[in-house]
Design an enzyme around this catalytic site. Structure first.
Site, PDB file in Angstrom:
ATOM      1  N   LYS A 124       0.822  -1.211   0.000  1.00  0.00           N
ATOM      2  CA  LYS A 124       0.000   0.000   0.000  1.00  0.00           C
ATOM      3  C   LYS A 124       0.857   1.262   0.000  1.00  0.00           C
ATOM      4  O   LYS A 124       0.584   2.215  -0.740  1.00  0.00           O
ATOM      5  CB  LYS A 124      -0.954  -0.002   1.197  1.00  0.00           C
ATOM      6  CG  LYS A 124      -1.951   1.149   1.177  1.00  0.00           C
ATOM      7  CD  LYS A 124      -3.096   0.941   2.138  1.00  0.00           C
ATOM      8  CE  LYS A 124      -2.667   1.095   3.573  1.00  0.00           C
ATOM      9  NZ  LYS A 124      -3.794   1.415   4.480  1.00  0.00           N
ATOM     10  N   SER A 125       1.892   1.279   0.827  1.00  0.00           N
ATOM     11  CA  SER A 125       2.755   2.467   0.915  1.00  0.00           C
ATOM     12  C   SER A 125       3.401   2.777  -0.430  1.00  0.00           C
ATOM     13  O   SER A 125       3.455   3.937  -0.861  1.00  0.00           O
ATOM     14  CB  SER A 125       3.835   2.254   1.981  1.00  0.00           C
ATOM     15  OG  SER A 125       3.274   2.135   3.263  1.00  0.00           O
ATOM     16  N   ARG A 150       2.735   6.053  -3.205  1.00  0.00           N
ATOM     17  CA  ARG A 150       3.856   6.896  -3.629  1.00  0.00           C
ATOM     18  C   ARG A 150       4.090   6.817  -5.131  1.00  0.00           C
ATOM     19  O   ARG A 150       4.461   7.808  -5.761  1.00  0.00           O
ATOM     20  CB  ARG A 150       5.113   6.504  -2.845  1.00  0.00           C
ATOM     21  CG  ARG A 150       5.056   6.952  -1.376  1.00  0.00           C
ATOM     22  CD  ARG A 150       6.051   6.176  -0.506  1.00  0.00           C
ATOM     23  NE  ARG A 150       6.129   6.694   0.850  1.00  0.00           N
ATOM     24  CZ  ARG A 150       5.247   6.423   1.817  1.00  0.00           C
ATOM     25  NH1 ARG A 150       4.205   5.647   1.546  1.00  0.00           N
ATOM     26  NH2 ARG A 150       5.413   6.929   3.026  1.00  0.00           N
ATOM     27  N   GLY A 167      -5.409   7.655   5.675  1.00  0.00           N
ATOM     28  CA  GLY A 167      -4.542   8.615   6.321  1.00  0.00           C
ATOM     29  C   GLY A 167      -3.278   8.871   5.522  1.00  0.00           C
ATOM     30  O   GLY A 167      -2.761   9.990   5.502  1.00  0.00           O
ATOM     31  N   SER A 199       7.683   8.875  12.401  1.00  0.00           N
ATOM     32  CA  SER A 199       6.544   8.836  11.481  1.00  0.00           C
ATOM     33  C   SER A 199       7.025   8.953  10.049  1.00  0.00           C
ATOM     34  O   SER A 199       7.503  10.014   9.629  1.00  0.00           O
ATOM     35  CB  SER A 199       5.558   9.965  11.787  1.00  0.00           C
ATOM     36  OG  SER A 199       4.554  10.028  10.780  1.00  0.00           O
ATOM     37  N   ASP A 226       2.104  -1.080  11.915  1.00  0.00           N
ATOM     38  CA  ASP A 226       0.821  -1.580  11.401  1.00  0.00           C
ATOM     39  C   ASP A 226       0.598  -3.062  11.713  1.00  0.00           C
ATOM     40  O   ASP A 226      -0.533  -3.546  11.628  1.00  0.00           O
ATOM     41  CB  ASP A 226       0.727  -1.373   9.890  1.00  0.00           C
ATOM     42  CG  ASP A 226       0.523   0.087   9.518  1.00  0.00           C
ATOM     43  OD1 ASP A 226      -0.039   0.829  10.340  1.00  0.00           O
ATOM     44  OD2 ASP A 226       0.929   0.477   8.410  1.00  0.00           O
ATOM     45  N   LYS A 259      -4.249   5.677  14.966  1.00  0.00           N
ATOM     46  CA  LYS A 259      -4.433   5.045  13.667  1.00  0.00           C
ATOM     47  C   LYS A 259      -5.910   5.138  13.277  1.00  0.00           C
ATOM     48  O   LYS A 259      -6.651   5.973  13.790  1.00  0.00           O
ATOM     49  CB  LYS A 259      -3.939   3.592  13.724  1.00  0.00           C
ATOM     50  CG  LYS A 259      -2.426   3.466  13.828  1.00  0.00           C
ATOM     51  CD  LYS A 259      -1.762   3.916  12.546  1.00  0.00           C
ATOM     52  CE  LYS A 259      -0.280   3.691  12.530  1.00  0.00           C
ATOM     53  NZ  LYS A 259       0.337   4.076  11.227  1.00  0.00           N
TER      54      LYS A 259
END
Length: 446
Positions: A26-27, A31, A97, A169, A321, A348
């Site tokens: 997902k990350s 991007r 988010g 973060s 996560d 979260k």
């Protein structure tokens, strides 16, 4: 009309067995769409996660000028060449988010105004940790209490900053670096604890000059502003956060052997494998290459005795996560497993620390909740009582974690609503069924 909830419970009448692949990371998917959208030329993306969160990012980038299309085998992104357009309507980011915080960074250094909105869960999440450094770069924000709905006006003349992350973060770090793309000079971020570095790797791949320096106090990232970004061919590896669910399922159901192929093995994301190793899990990793700058491989697990351990707080930034599903594994270990450094779980999609504690207790798992962590007394591999209906709080990872917990429970564990799972893991129930799991829409019907 709001769609009705979809209750879900999973059960295992036999050992789990098989080889599966999980949806794209997902990350990296977020991007790749964002950087492809601001680059010049065409970016081709294979393996993109087609979950609701990532699709929200695609829709937002389309509203700001990129041309994004889904083909038979890949997605294409024709970028705007650095100049985002002002969207004509609000950017609805649903539950994502990551979309919200990273898009704030991109928009902050463009002279446009955009309003970000989302669902009830996203609107409850704090954005102040992102607006603070972006405000120092010249962006302005209008919101109620630092939450969505939020209107951002990017700086006409953005200023580079040197910023030290107050908390670990990757989203805040990435937001600042993305703002630095359209800012003259060097944007510098210091992090005391190493966080996932997908942004740094992908920025280099698109042509940005990114320098990373390791010190005994953490890591410093320096981005040279206003680079020429060129479209790339990107292969998105499987998401290790998603792989963690079938992996833990394979560990807690006696006799099971499960392999997950093509998983991203970025060392800033593999904390879950180290943590499971501390519990004595039988986990084998075979690295088989790379997807661009990201290492990739296969993970094989076999069920066996788990032993309680203290999970060090240093792992939190590397697996934040994955803590909900790690707590599920700990529920079947022998003894007391202590996890600390989990304050970030409270902000979260839900207060994951409190929600996991509540659900585990309802299923008969002894525990003690700490301010920044939890102590879980495991069953030593025996079935837990179960028999609870779990309020997932519209949190995809909570829903999947308790669905997996029910695989070794004396009575069914029913998750109140499986719909949020689509945000990150489309086809979750079908994948679990391919391993031999039975999926039920409630505690009585198949």
């Amino acid at each position: 009309m709001t769609a009705p909830p979809k209750p879900l419970s999973l059960s295992a009448e036999r050992a789990l067995s098989g080889t599966v692949s999980v949806p794209g990371d997902k990350s990296i998917s977020h991007r790749s769409l964002m950087l492809g959208a601001v680059a010049s030329g065409r970016t081709t993306i294979t393996g993109l996660l087609e979950g609701e969160d990532v699709l929200a990012t695609a829709a937002a980038m389309t509203k700001m000028g990129a041309v994004i299309a889904r083909g038979d085998t890949a997605w294409t992104v024709d970028g705007v060449g650095g100049a985002l357009l002002e969207p004509e309507s609000a950017l609805d980011l649903g539950n994502s988010g990551t979309s919200a915080r990273l898009l704030m960074g991109l928009i902050a250094a463009h002279p446009i105004t955009a309003t970000l909105i989302g669902d009830d869960s996203l609107q409850a999440r704090p954005m102040g940790r992102v607006t603070a450094p972006l405000g120092d770069m010249g962006a302005t924000f209008a919101s109620r209490g630092g939450r969505l709905p939020l209107t951002i006006t990017g700086a006409a003349q953005p200023m580079p900053i040197e910023y030290t992350l107050p908390v670990a973060s990757a989203q805040v770090k990435s937001a600042v670096l993305l703002a630095g793309l359209n800012t003259p000079g060097d944007t510098i971020v210091h992090e005391g604890e190493v966080t996932r570095d997908h942004s740094e790797r992908m920025l280099r791949g698109f042509g940005a000059e990114v320098e990373v320096t390791e010190t005994d106090r953490g890591r410093t990232i320096r981005l040279r502003g206003q680079p020429h970004l060129s479209g790339q061919a990107i292969r998105v590896p499987g998401d290790i956060s998603s792989a963690a669910f079938p992996i833990v399922a394979g560990l807690i159901v006696a006799g099971s052997r499960v392999t997950v192929t093509g998983v991203g093995l970025n060392p800033t994301r593999t904390g879950i494998l180290e943590a499971l190793g501390l519990l004595g899990a039988n986990v084998g990793v075979s690295k088989d290459g790379a997807a661009g700058a990201e290492p990739v491989g296969d993970i094989t697990v076999e069920a066996g005795p788990l032993t309680a351990a203290d999970i060090p707080a240093r792992l939190a930034p590397l697996m934040i996560d994955e803590y909900p599903i790690l707590m599920v594994a700990a529920a079947f270990a022998d003894g007391d497993t202590e996890m600390r450094g989990l304050a970030e779980l409270r902000v979260k999609e839900s207060d994951r620390l409190a929600v996991m504690a509540e659900g585990l207790a309802a299923c008969g798992v002894p525990l003690r909740l700490l301010d920044d962590g939890i102590v879980i007394t495991g069953s030593g591999g025996r079935a837990i009582p179960g028999g609870a209906r779990i309020d997932s709080h519209l949190d995809h990872r909570i829903a999947m974690s308790f669905a997996v917990l029910g695989l070794n429970a004396a009575a069914p564990v029913l998750v109140d609503d499986a719909r949020p799972i689509e945000t990150s893991f489309p086809g979750f129930a079908a994948l679990m069924q391919s391993l031999g799991v039975s999926a039920h829409v409630d505690d009585q019907e198949r």
